[in-house]
Design a protein around this motif. Structure first.
Motif, PDB file in Angstrom:
ATOM      1  N   ASP A  13      -2.302  22.312   5.172  1.00  0.00           N
ATOM      2  CA  ASP A  13      -3.630  22.809   5.541  1.00  0.00           C
ATOM      3  C   ASP A  13      -3.716  23.097   7.039  1.00  0.00           C
ATOM      4  N   TYR A  41      -9.321  26.516  -7.635  1.00  0.00           N
ATOM      5  CA  TYR A  41      -9.081  25.070  -7.469  1.00  0.00           C
ATOM      6  C   TYR A  41      -9.566  24.268  -8.677  1.00  0.00           C
ATOM      7  N   SER A  70      -7.080  21.757 -10.666  1.00  0.00           N
ATOM      8  CA  SER A  70      -7.383  20.339 -10.935  1.00  0.00           C
ATOM      9  C   SER A  70      -7.002  19.925 -12.358  1.00  0.00           C
ATOM     10  N   TRP A  77       1.752  19.311  -5.776  1.00  0.00           N
ATOM     11  CA  TRP A  77       0.799  19.381  -4.667  1.00  0.00           C
ATOM     12  C   TRP A  77       0.512  20.844  -4.324  1.00  0.00           C
ATOM     13  N   CYS A  78      -0.543  21.050  -3.556  1.00  0.00           N
ATOM     14  CA  CYS A  78      -0.863  22.401  -3.067  1.00  0.00           C
ATOM     15  C   CYS A  78      -1.679  22.275  -1.791  1.00  0.00           C
ATOM     16  N   ARG A  79      -1.827  23.381  -1.075  1.00  0.00           N
ATOM     17  CA  ARG A  79      -2.752  23.397   0.052  1.00  0.00           C
ATOM     18  C   ARG A  79      -4.169  23.414  -0.495  1.00  0.00           C
ATOM     19  N   SER A  80      -5.125  22.869   0.278  1.00  0.00           N
ATOM     20  CA  SER A  80      -6.498  22.843  -0.246  1.00  0.00           C
ATOM     21  C   SER A  80      -7.387  23.873   0.448  1.00  0.00           C
ATOM     22  N   ASP A  81      -6.775  24.704   1.331  1.00  0.00           N
ATOM     23  CA  ASP A  81      -7.622  25.591   2.145  1.00  0.00           C
ATOM     24  C   ASP A  81      -7.268  27.070   1.994  1.00  0.00           C
TER      25      ASP A  81
END
Ligand code: AMP
Ligand code: GLY
Length: 425
Positions: free
Chosen positions: A219, A401, A405, A413-417
Motif C-alpha cells: 500500500d 474488494y 473478501s 494477500w493483496c494491496r488494499s488501496d
C-alpha cells in the motif's frame, strides 16, 4: 471462426473471455492457459514458445485468428512464424517487438520521433558507465538492462553510490544475465504513472482508455517492484485533452517513425508514461496488452474485440467504427501468493472462487492457477485478478474488494488501496 490465445496469465484469461463473447467465434483455444481459462474454452498444453507445435495446432483446428498475450513469444518471432505459415495473427513482428525487448532500440525510436522521454546514454561496460555517472554529480538516475528481464531489469537509484552499485550488479554480477550486456542510464523523473494503450495496424491508431497500474508490492506504493498488483480504468489523471495530446505527440509519431525505420508496427502499442510537471514522458513501450491493465480495459470495452484485432491484422483498421466503452469504471485487484515477488509456495487450494464470481458485475480472472486433483490451487506469484465494475471508480473498488473478501488460500494477500490515486471527476 476459432481463436487461439497464446499465454497463461490473467491477461490471457481476460482476452479469451472477451473474444469468446463475439458472435463470430465458435471456439477459443488457450495455449497453455490456466485453471480459469478453461471456463472460456479449451486449454491446449503447448508452450507459448513452441512455435512449430502451435502452428500445427492452429492449422489442424481451423484457427482463423491467433492473439498473442505475452512479450516473450512476440520478441522470439511468433508473428513472423505464423505469417510464414499462412496463418492470421495479431501482434508485432520480431523486429518491431524490439521496442519492448531492447531499451536501447526503444530510446532510439523515441528520440527519432521527438517523443518526450527521459534523457539517457547507452553503455556496454562498467568503466564508461561509472565515468559518466561521475559527471552527473549525484543527479538521480534510473539504470535499465537493455534486454527483457521479466520486468525486473530496472533499478531506480537514489544517488551516485546507489547508481554505481546498480551498474556493478548489471555489468559485473550479471544479475540480469545477457539482458544486461548493454544498459542505459537515464534521468530519474517523478510523477504519477499511467498506461495508455493503442491498437494499431501501422497506419491507423485506435487509442484505448487510460489505465493505471500499481507496480509496488504494498500500500502507498511501498515495497519491491512487482508485475503489477492492480489496475483501474479509466484513470482520471489522464483527461480527454491529455489523452489527445498523448495520441498526437507520442503514439502517432512513434508509429510513423517505426514505419520509416523499416519496422512497421501492428499490434498493441502500450506507452508506460510518467506524468511530470513538464508534461507526459514515455518511460517505456510494451508491445502487448498490459497485465493487469488488460483486465479492467476489456471489462469496459463494448466493441467486438475479434472485429478490431482481425482488422488490425488485415491492415484495415481505418474501416472500423470508433471503439465503444461502458461508462462505468473498472477496478482489478491482484491476489498474490505469500512471499511474492520473492519466492513462494504453490499448491494451496483456493476457496471462495464461485461465491466471488457470482457477485453482480464481478469477474475473477485467473493468473497463476492450476487444477490439482480437482482443486484449483495457486500456481504462481500473482494468482487471481478480481475485477469489478461500478458507477464510479470508488464503487468499482468497493465491489472488487467485496469479491476479494470471499476468496482465500494459505498466505493469500493483496494491496488494499488499488485505485486510490484516482482523482474522481
Ligand atoms: P519500466 O520497466 O521501464 O516501465 O520501468 C519500471 C518502473 O521503473 C516504472 O514503472 C517506473 O516506476 C520506474 N521508472 C522507469 N523509468 C523511470 C524514470 N526515468 N524515472 C523514474 N522512474 C522510472
Ligand atoms: N502492467 C505492466 C506490464 O504489463 O508490463
Amino acid at each position: 471462426m476459432n481463436i487461439l490465445v497464446v499465454g497463461s496469465g490473467g491477461r490471457e484469461h481476460a482476452l479469451a473471455w472477451k473474444l469468446k463473447q463475439s458472435p463470430r467465434v465458435e471456439k477459443v483455444f488457450i495455449a497453455p492457459g490456466n485453471a480459469g481459462t478453461e471456463q472460456e474454452g479449451e486449454n491446449v498444453p503447448i508452450d507459448a514458445l513452441d512455435f512449430p507445435r502451435l502452428i500445427e495446432f492452429a492449422k489442424s483446428n481451423k484457427v482463423g485468428l491467433t492473439v498473442v498475450g505475452p512479450e516473450a513469444p512476440l520478441s522470439a518471432g511468433i508473428v513472423d512464424a505464423f505469417k510464414a505459415a499462412g496463418l492470421k495473427v495479431f501482434g508485432p513482428s520480431k523486429k518491431a517487438a524490439q521496442l519492448e525487448a531492447s531499451k536501447v532500440f526503444c530510446k532510439e525510436i523515441l528520440v527519432a520521433a521527438s517523443v518526450p522521454t527521459a534523457l539517457y546514454r547507452a553503455f556496454n561496460n562498467e568503466r564508461d558507465a561509472v565515468t559518466y555517472l561521475r559527471t552527473l554529480q549525484g543527479m538521480p538516475v534510473v539504470i535499465k538492462a537493455d534486454g527483457l528481464a521479466a520486468g525486473k531489469g530496472v533499478i531506480v537509484c537514489d544517488g551516485y553510490e546507489d547508481a554505481v552499485d546498480a551498474v556493478h550488479r548489471l555489468a559485473a554480477d550479471r544479475e540480469f544475465g545477457d539482458a544486461g550486456n548493454r544498459f542505459i542510464i537515464e534521468e530519474r523523473l517523478s510523477g504519477q504513472e499511467a498506461s495508455v494503450l493503442a491498437i494499431t495496424d501501422g497506419k491507423t491508431i485506435m487509442t484505448l482508455q487510460p489505465a493505471q497500474d500499481h507496480k509496488a508490492a504494498h500500500d502507498g506504493d511501498t515495497g519491491p517492484n512487482t508485475g503489477g498488483m492492480g489496475a483501474y480504468c479509466p484513470a482520471a489523471l489522464v483527461d480527454d485533452a491529455m489523452l489527445h495530446w498523448i495520441e498526437e505527440n507520442v503514439l502517432v509519431p512513434t508509429v510513423h517513425t517505426l514505419n520509416r525505420a523499416g519496422t512497421p508496427f501492428t499490434g498493441i502499442l502500450y506507452a508506460g508514461l510518467m506524468l511530470t510537471p513538464q508534461g507526459p514522458r514515455v518511460l517505456e513501450y510494451n508491445v502487448r496488452f498490459g497485465d493487469p491493465e488488460c483486465q479492467p480495459l476489456l471489462f469496459r470495452l463494448k466493441t467486438d474485440l475479434v472485429d478490431v484485432l482481425e482488422a488490425a491484422a488485415d491492415g484495415r483498421l481505418d474501416q472500423c467504427e470508433p471503439l465503444e466503452w461502458d461508462d462505468r469504471g473498472a477496478v482489478c485487484v491482484v491476489m498474490a501468493s505469500e512471499g511474492y515477488p520473492g519466492s513462494y509456495r504453490k499448491g494451496y487450494p483456493i476457496s471462495g472462487l464461485e461465491e466471488a464470481d457470482a457477485l453482480p458485475n464481478v469477474k475473477v480472472f485467473h493468473a497463476g492457477t492450476n487444477r490439482v486433483k480437482g482443486n484449483i490451487c495457486n500456481n504462481g506469484g500473482r494468482v487471481l485478478d478480481v475485477t469489478a465494475l461500478g458507477a464510479t471508480i470508488a464503487e468499482a473498488k468497493k465491489n472488487a474488494y467485496e469479491a476479494v473478501s470471499k476468496i482465500s488460500w494459505h498466505g493469500s494477500w493483496c494491496r488494499s488501496d488499488i485505485s486510490d490515486k484516482n482523482k474522481e471527476k
